[in-house]
Design a protein around this motif. Structure first.
Motif, PDB file in Angstrom:
ATOM      1  N   GLN A   1       0.739  -1.207   0.065  1.00  0.00           N
ATOM      2  CA  GLN A   1      -0.081  -0.150  -0.057  1.00  0.00           C
ATOM      3  C   GLN A   1       0.904   1.369  -0.113  1.00  0.00           C
ATOM      4  N   SER A   2       0.476   2.223  -0.754  1.00  0.00           N
ATOM      5  CA  SER A   2       1.199   3.367  -0.907  1.00  0.00           C
ATOM      6  C   SER A   2       0.226   4.618  -0.813  1.00  0.00           C
ATOM      7  N   THR A   3       0.551   5.755  -0.099  1.00  0.00           N
ATOM      8  CA  THR A   3      -0.319   6.929  -0.074  1.00  0.00           C
ATOM      9  C   THR A   3       0.287   7.999  -1.022  1.00  0.00           C
ATOM     10  N   SER A   4      -0.325   8.836  -1.446  1.00  0.00           N
ATOM     11  CA  SER A   4      -0.067   9.968  -2.260  1.00  0.00           C
ATOM     12  C   SER A   4       0.310  11.010  -1.476  1.00  0.00           C
ATOM     13  N   HIS A   5       1.635  11.559  -1.703  1.00  0.00           N
ATOM     14  CA  HIS A   5       1.861  13.169  -1.263  1.00  0.00           C
ATOM     15  C   HIS A   5       1.013  14.048  -1.783  1.00  0.00           C
ATOM     16  N   ALA A   6       0.471  14.130  -2.915  1.00  0.00           N
ATOM     17  CA  ALA A   6      -0.406  15.185  -3.550  1.00  0.00           C
ATOM     18  C   ALA A   6      -1.704  15.104  -2.946  1.00  0.00           C
ATOM     19  N   GLU A   7      -2.129  14.014  -2.541  1.00  0.00           N
ATOM     20  CA  GLU A   7      -3.586  13.885  -1.829  1.00  0.00           C
ATOM     21  C   GLU A   7      -3.404  12.982  -0.649  1.00  0.00           C
ATOM     22  N   PRO A   8      -3.053  13.569   0.327  1.00  0.00           N
ATOM     23  CA  PRO A   8      -2.844  13.132   2.029  1.00  0.00           C
ATOM     24  C   PRO A   8      -4.250  12.163   2.059  1.00  0.00           C
ATOM     25  N   GLY A   9      -3.890  11.132   2.664  1.00  0.00           N
ATOM     26  CA  GLY A   9      -5.085  10.213   3.035  1.00  0.00           C
ATOM     27  C   GLY A   9      -5.678   9.186   1.937  1.00  0.00           C
ATOM     28  N   VAL A  10      -5.021   9.540   0.811  1.00  0.00           N
ATOM     29  CA  VAL A  10      -5.566   8.522  -0.443  1.00  0.00           C
ATOM     30  C   VAL A  10      -4.503   7.482  -0.484  1.00  0.00           C
ATOM     31  N   ALA A  11      -4.911   6.207  -0.622  1.00  0.00           N
ATOM     32  CA  ALA A  11      -4.243   5.056  -0.390  1.00  0.00           C
ATOM     33  C   ALA A  11      -4.402   4.280  -1.914  1.00  0.00           C
ATOM     34  N   SER A  12      -3.390   3.626  -2.546  1.00  0.00           N
ATOM     35  CA  SER A  12      -3.538   2.658  -3.490  1.00  0.00           C
ATOM     36  C   SER A  12      -2.782   1.397  -2.975  1.00  0.00           C
ATOM     37  N   ASN A  13      -3.210   0.314  -3.642  1.00  0.00           N
ATOM     38  CA  ASN A  13      -2.943  -1.055  -3.243  1.00  0.00           C
ATOM     39  C   ASN A  13      -2.646  -1.988  -4.428  1.00  0.00           C
ATOM     40  N   GLN A  14      -1.624  -2.677  -4.287  1.00  0.00           N
ATOM     41  CA  GLN A  14      -1.076  -3.650  -5.370  1.00  0.00           C
ATOM     42  C   GLN A  14      -1.241  -4.878  -4.727  1.00  0.00           C
ATOM     43  N   LEU A  15      -1.654  -5.873  -5.420  1.00  0.00           N
ATOM     44  CA  LEU A  15      -1.816  -7.035  -5.100  1.00  0.00           C
ATOM     45  C   LEU A  15      -1.459  -8.314  -5.943  1.00  0.00           C
ATOM     46  N   SER A  16      -0.812  -9.310  -5.538  1.00  0.00           N
ATOM     47  CA  SER A  16      -0.584 -10.550  -6.473  1.00  0.00           C
ATOM     48  C   SER A  16      -0.906 -11.604  -5.588  1.00  0.00           C
ATOM     49  N   VAL A  17      -1.517 -12.749  -6.314  1.00  0.00           N
ATOM     50  CA  VAL A  17      -1.843 -14.027  -5.808  1.00  0.00           C
ATOM     51  C   VAL A  17      -1.609 -14.968  -6.737  1.00  0.00           C
ATOM     52  N   LYS A  18      -0.924 -16.091  -6.603  1.00  0.00           N
ATOM     53  CA  LYS A  18      -0.773 -17.209  -7.441  1.00  0.00           C
ATOM     54  C   LYS A  18      -0.919 -18.490  -6.651  1.00  0.00           C
ATOM     55  N   ILE A  19      -1.839 -19.322  -7.094  1.00  0.00           N
ATOM     56  CA  ILE A  19      -2.218 -20.546  -6.451  1.00  0.00           C
ATOM     57  C   ILE A  19      -1.879 -21.711  -7.710  1.00  0.00           C
ATOM     58  N   GLU A  20      -0.980 -22.427  -7.646  1.00  0.00           N
ATOM     59  CA  GLU A  20      -0.938 -23.593  -8.806  1.00  0.00           C
ATOM     60  C   GLU A  20      -0.442 -24.714  -8.445  1.00  0.00           C
ATOM     61  N   PRO A  21      -1.071 -25.883  -8.830  1.00  0.00           N
ATOM     62  CA  PRO A  21      -0.776 -27.352  -8.465  1.00  0.00           C
ATOM     63  C   PRO A  21       0.599 -27.524  -9.345  1.00  0.00           C
ATOM     64  N   LEU A  22       1.102 -28.423  -8.311  1.00  0.00           N
ATOM     65  CA  LEU A  22       2.497 -29.008  -9.008  1.00  0.00           C
ATOM     66  C   LEU A  22       2.787 -30.200  -9.524  1.00  0.00           C
ATOM     67  N   TRP A  23       2.432 -30.370 -10.894  1.00  0.00           N
ATOM     68  CA  TRP A  23       2.446 -31.769 -11.335  1.00  0.00           C
ATOM     69  C   TRP A  23       3.644 -32.215 -11.470  1.00  0.00           C
ATOM     70  N   GLY A  24       3.468 -33.721 -11.131  1.00  0.00           N
ATOM     71  CA  GLY A  24       4.928 -34.519 -11.094  1.00  0.00           C
ATOM     72  C   GLY A  24       5.509 -34.571 -10.016  1.00  0.00           C
ATOM     73  N   PHE A  25       4.765 -33.902  -8.861  1.00  0.00           N
ATOM     74  CA  PHE A  25       5.445 -34.011  -7.665  1.00  0.00           C
ATOM     75  C   PHE A  25       5.684 -35.402  -6.945  1.00  0.00           C
TER      76      PHE A  25
END
Length: 89
Positions: free
Chosen positions: A63-87
């Motif tokens: 999460q980051s906040t804007s210096h130009a707009e105090p109190g305004v936050a933006s969020n980055q998100l990444s989710v990866k779920i993968e089966p491992l074949w041949g385990f």
């Protein structure tokens, strides 16, 4: 603030490991709520895997906040779920 969790293994073991990782991370709002929703979604997804499968989960966010707009936050998100074949055991 940023956070990340990851685990590899059988779905139940991965779910347990990730639950403890997610619980240990504390963020400012709204990032805390977003992280908690990701934790819930990952837990539901892992329950759908057959118990005999191997799975890898990587999730992260920041999460980051804007210096130009105090109190305004933006969020980055990444989710990866993968089966491992041949385990091999």
């Amino acid at each position: 603030m940023s956070w990340s969790v990851s685990a590899i293994g059988k779905p139940s073991a991965v779910a347990e490991k990730l639950a403890s990782q997610f619980a240990a991370i504390k963020c400012m709002e709204p990032e805390e709520t977003i992280k908690n929703h990701v934790a819930s979604a990952v837990a539901v997804a892992l329950k759908a895997f057959p118990a005999s499968y191997a799975v890898k989960v990587d999730a992260s966010g920041s999460q980051s906040t804007s210096h130009a707009e105090p109190g305004v936050a933006s969020n980055q998100l990444s989710v990866k779920i993968e089966p491992l074949w041949g385990f091999c055991e």
